[in-house]
Design a protein around this motif. Sequence first.
Motif, short mmCIF file in Angstrom:
data_model
loop_
_atom_site.label_atom_id
_atom_site.label_comp_id
_atom_site.label_asym_id
_atom_site.label_seq_id
_atom_site.Cartn_x
_atom_site.Cartn_y
_atom_site.Cartn_z
N GLY A 57 -18.98 -45.02 -33.43
CA GLY A 57 -18.55 -44.54 -31.87
C GLY A 57 -18.37 -45.75 -31.16
N TYR A 58 -17.49 -46.60 -31.40
CA TYR A 58 -17.53 -48.02 -30.69
C TYR A 58 -15.99 -48.35 -30.94
CZ TYR A 58 -19.55 -48.96 -35.01
OH TYR A 58 -19.81 -48.75 -36.49
N GLY A 59 -15.52 -49.37 -30.39
CA GLY A 59 -14.31 -50.21 -30.72
C GLY A 59 -13.09 -49.33 -30.18
N PRO A 60 -11.97 -49.76 -30.48
CA PRO A 60 -10.75 -49.00 -29.87
C PRO A 60 -10.34 -47.56 -30.86
CG PRO A 60 -10.10 -50.97 -31.09
CD PRO A 60 -11.42 -51.38 -30.76
N TRP A 61 -10.99 -47.49 -31.97
CA TRP A 61 -10.75 -46.40 -32.79
C TRP A 61 -12.28 -45.46 -32.83
CZ3 TRP A 61 -7.90 -46.91 -37.86
CH2 TRP A 61 -6.53 -47.38 -37.44
N GLY A 62 -12.92 -45.84 -31.92
CA GLY A 62 -14.21 -45.01 -31.80
C GLY A 62 -14.35 -43.50 -31.56
N GLY A 63 -13.07 -43.31 -30.77
CA GLY A 63 -13.07 -41.79 -30.47
C GLY A 63 -12.09 -41.05 -31.47
N ARG A 64 -11.65 -41.68 -32.52
CA ARG A 64 -10.54 -41.24 -33.41
C ARG A 64 -11.21 -40.46 -34.51
NH1 ARG A 64 -5.09 -44.75 -34.19
NH2 ARG A 64 -4.84 -45.35 -32.04
N ARG A 65 -10.38 -39.43 -34.98
CA ARG A 65 -10.94 -38.63 -36.13
C ARG A 65 -10.37 -39.25 -37.14
NH1 ARG A 65 -8.43 -35.33 -32.43
NH2 ARG A 65 -9.30 -33.36 -31.85
N GLY A 66 -11.08 -39.01 -38.31
CA GLY A 66 -10.84 -39.83 -39.71
C GLY A 66 -11.46 -39.00 -40.94
N PHE A 67 -11.12 -39.37 -42.12
CA PHE A 67 -11.63 -38.69 -43.38
C PHE A 67 -11.38 -39.97 -44.23
CE2 PHE A 67 -9.82 -34.91 -41.30
CZ PHE A 67 -10.94 -34.20 -41.47
N ASP A 68 -12.41 -39.76 -45.41
CA ASP A 68 -12.34 -40.79 -46.30
C ASP A 68 -11.20 -41.26 -46.90
OD1 ASP A 68 -12.55 -41.68 -49.02
OD2 ASP A 68 -14.65 -41.06 -49.09
N SER A 69 -10.26 -40.44 -47.29
CA SER A 69 -8.93 -40.87 -47.55
C SER A 69 -8.21 -42.08 -46.59
CB SER A 69 -7.94 -39.61 -47.91
OG SER A 69 -7.90 -38.83 -46.94
#
Length: 467
Positions: free
Chosen positions: A319-331
């Motif tokens: 929950g930090y940095g420029p990608w803190g609010g991005r969705r994501g998955f393991d792959s």
Amino acid sequence: MTAIKDAWGALGGRPDLVSRVSAVVCPDVLDARLPVRELARACVGACALAAAELGARRAGLAEVPAVTVDDGAVAAAFHSERLLRVDGRAPVSFAPLSRFWRAAEGWVRTHANYPHHRDRLLGALGLPADASAEAVAGRLAERSALETEEAVYRAGGLAVALRTPAQWQAHPQAAEVAARPLVERARLDAAPARVFAPPAPAAPALLPAAGLRVLDLTRVLAGPVATRTLALLGADVLRVDAPWLPELPDQHADTGFGKRSATLDLAAGRDTFEKLLSTADVVVTGYRPGTLDRFGLAPHALAERRPGLVVAQVSAWGGYGPWGGRRGFDSLVQVATGIAVTEGTAERPGALPAQALDHGTGYLLAAAVLRALTEQSYAGGSRLVRLALARTARWLTHGIRPAPNEGTPAPASAEGTPAPAPGAWLTETDGPLGRLRHVRPPVSFTDGPTDWPRPPAPWGSDPAEWR
């Protein structure tokens, strides 16, 4: 055992307790160029030790029960979603549009298992809802991987450009991830010490989480693995989903053991949620950071309304940095962080032999909850624990060293190597979803539970209330 010591240290555990852990090493499971086997063993071993520690605390035992972590059991558990069978049927794994694609420059990996993610991906590419994989391939071949990554992100979908380890290290999100510990732990207030009810005198097993209520607001895969583990250990786990976001059926079957499943609109059903929260012991969230804050589910807001709560959060990127609010998955985390290049090449990307970031982070998350409960029994305080798949990836690539004399395995294919023969680690259970062949729990300690108390319930079939 070095990786187990590192994981236990990240959880704040007493160093001397690691001596209670013994390992059954199987050098032919979870083969990869990276030390996946060591990561998996450490995450499960640390979780089992946290469970044994809490169990000893609650039962007044003079010594923490001995823990055994068996690589065969761990490897099977890390393939649980692949080894599941429902009335003999193999599970549906990745959807046709969840895969690697050649771009005009580089490779891009998409994730479109959920219908709404598929719709957003196709919308970002300017394609109709019934577009074929061939049409997607053609459109992606016209633009660079980085262009696709940004376009799909802006549309609320999921796509990540393939990066080498060096390219990820140069990314600002990588610096943010590297600056944090594997397990973030914080005290939120000065709530009094937790007092546990004594264990039932005739209990058939030592259940460290018996009598505890866990609100499970998680999806895909790390969070549900954590709460499935807490259910194994005796917790009353109530998974709550939005009624308009059904879970994938096979994924729900795999991760739903021991839990109940309810649906609730957090806006319209605020009074119902507050009633659940008023007697909850643990809240586990697995949504994109900040998504649930508008419903009053930020950690401090929860602790203000329920002092003494343990709040556990898991996300893809942190929950930090420029990608803190991005969705994501393991792959996708594997692709962004250079793991896919390490396990293959920049021209032919590979993958870990299991969704090890998801499973490993899930067991660490459960361990962090258990350790927070133990700490509360001594020092009180509402507690916050946070983990991220990207931080687990950092530990895998920069923190764990392979055990000596175990050889150098071959790289995995883009979809991972086949699951090992599970042998004794499978069992069958009848329930409302049918006859399920599933993996036994890998978390093992003396007098601990060996299976879940109930099979998974149909998604959304339970009332949004405690038993």
